[in-house]
Design an enzyme around this catalytic site. Structure first.
Site, PDB file in Angstrom:
ATOM      1  N   ARG A 115      36.900 -35.361 -31.752  1.00  0.00           N
ATOM      2  CA  ARG A 115      36.850 -34.210 -30.451  1.00  0.00           C
ATOM      3  C   ARG A 115      38.072 -33.437 -30.557  1.00  0.00           C
ATOM      4  O   ARG A 115      38.208 -32.241 -30.100  1.00  0.00           O
ATOM      5  CB  ARG A 115      37.301 -35.470 -29.369  1.00  0.00           C
ATOM      6  CG  ARG A 115      37.919 -34.681 -27.959  1.00  0.00           C
ATOM      7  CD  ARG A 115      37.624 -35.594 -26.788  1.00  0.00           C
ATOM      8  NE  ARG A 115      36.319 -36.272 -26.805  1.00  0.00           N
ATOM      9  CZ  ARG A 115      35.732 -37.236 -26.366  1.00  0.00           C
ATOM     10  NH1 ARG A 115      36.981 -38.177 -25.918  1.00  0.00           N
ATOM     11  NH2 ARG A 115      34.698 -37.801 -26.277  1.00  0.00           N
ATOM     12  N   TYR A 116      39.358 -33.988 -31.043  1.00  0.00           N
ATOM     13  CA  TYR A 116      40.590 -33.086 -31.028  1.00  0.00           C
ATOM     14  C   TYR A 116      40.589 -32.352 -32.378  1.00  0.00           C
ATOM     15  O   TYR A 116      39.954 -32.583 -33.313  1.00  0.00           O
ATOM     16  CB  TYR A 116      41.900 -33.935 -30.959  1.00  0.00           C
ATOM     17  CG  TYR A 116      41.605 -34.547 -29.619  1.00  0.00           C
ATOM     18  CD1 TYR A 116      42.198 -33.970 -28.566  1.00  0.00           C
ATOM     19  CD2 TYR A 116      41.502 -36.106 -29.483  1.00  0.00           C
ATOM     20  CE1 TYR A 116      42.005 -34.692 -27.138  1.00  0.00           C
ATOM     21  CE2 TYR A 116      41.522 -36.577 -28.080  1.00  0.00           C
ATOM     22  CZ  TYR A 116      41.945 -35.971 -27.235  1.00  0.00           C
ATOM     23  OH  TYR A 116      41.888 -36.587 -25.984  1.00  0.00           O
ATOM     24  N   ARG A 119      42.595 -34.818 -35.427  1.00  0.00           N
ATOM     25  CA  ARG A 119      42.382 -36.053 -35.618  1.00  0.00           C
ATOM     26  C   ARG A 119      41.232 -36.610 -35.163  1.00  0.00           C
ATOM     27  O   ARG A 119      40.460 -35.989 -34.208  1.00  0.00           O
ATOM     28  CB  ARG A 119      43.678 -36.736 -34.656  1.00  0.00           C
ATOM     29  CG  ARG A 119      43.678 -36.369 -33.298  1.00  0.00           C
ATOM     30  CD  ARG A 119      44.993 -36.266 -32.875  1.00  0.00           C
ATOM     31  NE  ARG A 119      45.107 -36.300 -31.384  1.00  0.00           N
ATOM     32  CZ  ARG A 119      45.110 -35.092 -30.503  1.00  0.00           C
ATOM     33  NH1 ARG A 119      45.141 -34.039 -31.545  1.00  0.00           N
ATOM     34  NH2 ARG A 119      45.249 -34.869 -29.520  1.00  0.00           N
ATOM     35  N   CYS A 128      35.653 -57.530 -31.205  1.00  0.00           N
ATOM     36  CA  CYS A 128      36.608 -57.714 -30.625  1.00  0.00           C
ATOM     37  C   CYS A 128      37.185 -59.220 -30.568  1.00  0.00           C
ATOM     38  O   CYS A 128      36.313 -60.247 -30.685  1.00  0.00           O
ATOM     39  CB  CYS A 128      36.920 -57.206 -29.121  1.00  0.00           C
ATOM     40  SG  CYS A 128      37.071 -55.561 -29.283  1.00  0.00           S
ATOM     41  N   CYS A 132      37.380 -57.489 -23.378  1.00  0.00           N
ATOM     42  CA  CYS A 132      38.319 -57.300 -21.889  1.00  0.00           C
ATOM     43  C   CYS A 132      37.264 -57.016 -21.111  1.00  0.00           C
ATOM     44  O   CYS A 132      36.290 -56.184 -21.492  1.00  0.00           O
ATOM     45  CB  CYS A 132      39.151 -56.214 -22.227  1.00  0.00           C
ATOM     46  SG  CYS A 132      40.073 -56.211 -23.721  1.00  0.00           S
ATOM     47  N   CYS A 135      36.656 -53.219 -20.606  1.00  0.00           N
ATOM     48  CA  CYS A 135      36.509 -52.512 -21.816  1.00  0.00           C
ATOM     49  C   CYS A 135      35.699 -51.040 -21.532  1.00  0.00           C
ATOM     50  O   CYS A 135      34.586 -51.010 -20.828  1.00  0.00           O
ATOM     51  CB  CYS A 135      35.966 -53.179 -22.738  1.00  0.00           C
ATOM     52  SG  CYS A 135      35.603 -51.922 -24.320  1.00  0.00           S
ATOM     53  N   ARG A 137      34.678 -49.222 -23.696  1.00  0.00           N
ATOM     54  CA  ARG A 137      33.562 -48.939 -24.896  1.00  0.00           C
ATOM     55  C   ARG A 137      32.581 -50.085 -24.828  1.00  0.00           C
ATOM     56  O   ARG A 137      32.056 -50.510 -25.907  1.00  0.00           O
ATOM     57  CB  ARG A 137      34.340 -48.889 -26.061  1.00  0.00           C
ATOM     58  CG  ARG A 137      33.949 -47.721 -27.094  1.00  0.00           C
ATOM     59  CD  ARG A 137      35.155 -47.489 -28.025  1.00  0.00           C
ATOM     60  NE  ARG A 137      35.890 -46.430 -27.759  1.00  0.00           N
ATOM     61  CZ  ARG A 137      37.088 -46.325 -28.403  1.00  0.00           C
ATOM     62  NH1 ARG A 137      37.467 -47.587 -28.931  1.00  0.00           N
ATOM     63  NH2 ARG A 137      37.772 -45.456 -28.295  1.00  0.00           N
ATOM     64  N   ASP A 296      38.513 -45.888 -16.722  1.00  0.00           N
ATOM     65  CA  ASP A 296      37.162 -44.961 -16.793  1.00  0.00           C
ATOM     66  C   ASP A 296      36.010 -45.231 -16.053  1.00  0.00           C
ATOM     67  O   ASP A 296      36.138 -46.330 -15.292  1.00  0.00           O
ATOM     68  CB  ASP A 296      36.895 -45.087 -18.361  1.00  0.00           C
ATOM     69  CG  ASP A 296      37.780 -44.401 -19.121  1.00  0.00           C
ATOM     70  OD1 ASP A 296      38.463 -43.486 -19.038  1.00  0.00           O
ATOM     71  OD2 ASP A 296      38.002 -44.784 -20.386  1.00  0.00           O
ATOM     72  N   ASP A 333      41.194 -39.924 -18.886  1.00  0.00           N
ATOM     73  CA  ASP A 333      40.475 -39.619 -20.038  1.00  0.00           C
ATOM     74  C   ASP A 333      39.200 -38.915 -19.232  1.00  0.00           C
ATOM     75  O   ASP A 333      38.485 -39.810 -18.688  1.00  0.00           O
ATOM     76  CB  ASP A 333      40.114 -40.737 -20.833  1.00  0.00           C
ATOM     77  CG  ASP A 333      40.064 -40.273 -22.237  1.00  0.00           C
ATOM     78  OD1 ASP A 333      39.656 -39.297 -22.614  1.00  0.00           O
ATOM     79  OD2 ASP A 333      40.196 -41.144 -23.252  1.00  0.00           O
ATOM     80  N   LYS A 340      41.902 -36.641 -23.046  1.00  0.00           N
ATOM     81  CA  LYS A 340      43.032 -37.143 -22.238  1.00  0.00           C
ATOM     82  C   LYS A 340      43.832 -36.145 -21.688  1.00  0.00           C
ATOM     83  O   LYS A 340      44.317 -35.344 -22.207  1.00  0.00           O
ATOM     84  CB  LYS A 340      44.080 -38.180 -23.152  1.00  0.00           C
ATOM     85  CG  LYS A 340      43.307 -39.335 -23.850  1.00  0.00           C
ATOM     86  CD  LYS A 340      44.351 -39.926 -24.689  1.00  0.00           C
ATOM     87  CE  LYS A 340      43.633 -40.841 -25.537  1.00  0.00           C
ATOM     88  NZ  LYS A 340      42.785 -40.449 -26.580  1.00  0.00           N
TER      89      LYS A 340
END
Ligand code: PLP
Ligand code: SF4
Length: 431
Positions: A115-116, A119, A128, A132, A135, A137, A296, A333, A340
């Site tokens: 996206r950037y 990076r 995981c 969480c 989460c 994602r 999010d 985000d 971000k």
């Protein structure tokens, strides 16, 4: 050491301290959860209902941090499913950050997000240690309970090799520390061998939810891939234990700069004093608070969302009041893949042609006089330090550089009519 939950009191220390034992004994089944936490049948069935949609897995270690007498326990809220997760709200999105759209190709969706400019985000696994409840994602994580296939990783590595602008690779997931040392080593060697990749970052929640994973052997192996940054995800001071301190100490002693990314969560840490306690604990562990994320718009987590104002308030309580090192950047985000966006209180109150008016954390208003020669660029020759192929003069940086007069959305009427060449004055914009 953390007091174990009585359910685990007969477990041998050698097992308890072994991350593989912790992983194998993660609580994934509502009946088992009921036995351990002494839930009533209704509570158990509520958990079961959520599991039809989202996974649960909690390590015995993390489960032991729960205070069963506290219905609002911050660890429990992060680990144990609640019926609110099944309520999909109007604003919810399956892929709120449009990570899939920013994959280089269809096959690399859920593997690579570029996206950037310089990076990328590489998702090494969908697994995981602990799922969480908040989460972002969750559309991937826990659905694909396995490492990214070698074939896809090879594709991703090919892409990285071809894209010389990528100088920073963030390996996340899922949690890359769910991989075996050897699988992780293979991936890291391949990324590290790419000449234009200057730094690697690992994003992992292991120090928080399974600190046993951070072993001397792991740290030795990681040491071969410096410069390597490790970012973790503490959300609450209750997660800071002897074990998590030991894990961070091993990593810090081995020379990995440590950062933390928290998520602002309603009922967990949306109180500036709790955040302050957390960032102080982090600094004591040599972990630099890096980001705090606005929650999010992922599906079924609206009950965790706070207003953006809460995050700004947090910064207001930290900046100036405590070590600058302790103050994370609060970011939203942007839904739709905007990336971000840092948000903070207003410190710049006003400006004139030669002065700026600023306020500090105490409310003192001050002026700063701009230098007389401010309008003239100092005319440095930066080409040597930052050659053209390393530049990213896009977006607002481009406006700053003076090559263009305005940024215009593609659906704007002026763009629809005829696209005026850059810098030219477009009469239609005069009104
Ligand atoms: C967060 C993120 C990064 C890294 O962002 P930094 O601000 O450099 O830490 C890179 N790619 C994606 C897709 C991200 O979401
Ligand atoms: S560790 Fe990260 S990726 Fe894994 S469930 Fe938690 S927030 Fe999601």
């Amino acid at each position: 050491m953390t007091t174990r939950h009585p359910f685990y009191k007969s477990v041998a220390d050698s097992d308890w301290n072994d991350w593989r034992w912790q992983m194998r004994h993660r609580v994934t089944d509502p009946d088992e959860l009921q036995r351990i936490l002494e839930l009533d049948d209704l509570a158990r069935e509520r958990v079961r209902a959520v599991l039809g949609r989202f996974r649960m897995a909690v390590t015995p270690y993390y489960l032991s941090l729960i205070d069963p007498r506290d219905p609002r326990d911050p660890v429990s809220l992060q680990a144990i499913p609640r019926p609110a997760e099944l309520e999909v709200q109007q604003a919810d999105l399956a892929d709120p950050l449009a990570e899939d759209r920013d994959a280089p190709c269809r096959e690399l969706e859920h593997v690579l997000t570029h996206r950037y400019p310089d990076r990328v985000l590489l998702l090494a696994t969908g697994e995981c240690t602990m799922y969480c409840r908040h989460c972002t994602r969750r559309r991937i994580v826990g659905r694909r309970e396995r490492a990214t296939s070698p074939a896809l990783l090879t594709r991703a590595l090919e892409y990285l090799k071809e894209h010389e602008e990528v100088r920073d690779v963030l390996i996340s997931g899922g949690d890359p520390l769910t991989l075996s040392d050897s699988a992780l080593e293979n991936l890291l060697s391949a990324v590290h061998a790419i000449p234009h990749v200057e730094i690697i970052r690992i994003g992992t929640r292991a120090p928080v939810v399974c600190p046993q994973r951070v072993t001397p052997q792991l740290v030795d192996m990681l040491g071969r891939f410096q410069p390597l940054y490790v970012n973790t995800h503490f959300n609450h001071p209750a997660e800071v234990t002897d074990e998590s301190r030991a894990a961070c100490a091993l990593l810090a002693d081995a020379g990995f700069p440590l950062g933390n990314q928290s998520v602002l969560l309603r009922g967990v840490n949306d109180d500036p004093h709790i955040m302050k306690a957390l960032v102080h604990d982090l600094l004591k562990m040599r972990v630099r608070p890096y980001y705090v994320y606005q929650c999010d718009l992922s599906e079924g987590i609206e009950h965790f969302r706070t207003s953006v104002g809460k995050g700004i308030e947090m910064v207001e309580f930290l900046r100036g009041h405590t070590s600058g090192l302790a103050v994370p950047t609060f970011v939203v985000d942007a839904p739709g893949g905007g990336g971000k966006i840092p948000v903070m209180p207003q410190y710049l109150i006003s400006r004139t042609h030669n002065k700026v008016l600023l306020r500090n954390f105490e409310g003192v208003i001050t002026t700063y006089s701009e230098p007389a020669n401010a309008a003239v660029d100092s005319d440095l020759d930066s080409a040597h330090w930052c050659p053209p192929h390393k530049r990213s003069d896009i977006g607002l940086a481009r406006l700053c550089a003076g090559d263009e007069l305005s940024l215009t959305p593609s659906e704007h009427r002026s763009t629809r009519r005829a696209s005026p060449s850059s810098g030219e004055r477009d009469p239609s914009k005069d009104n």
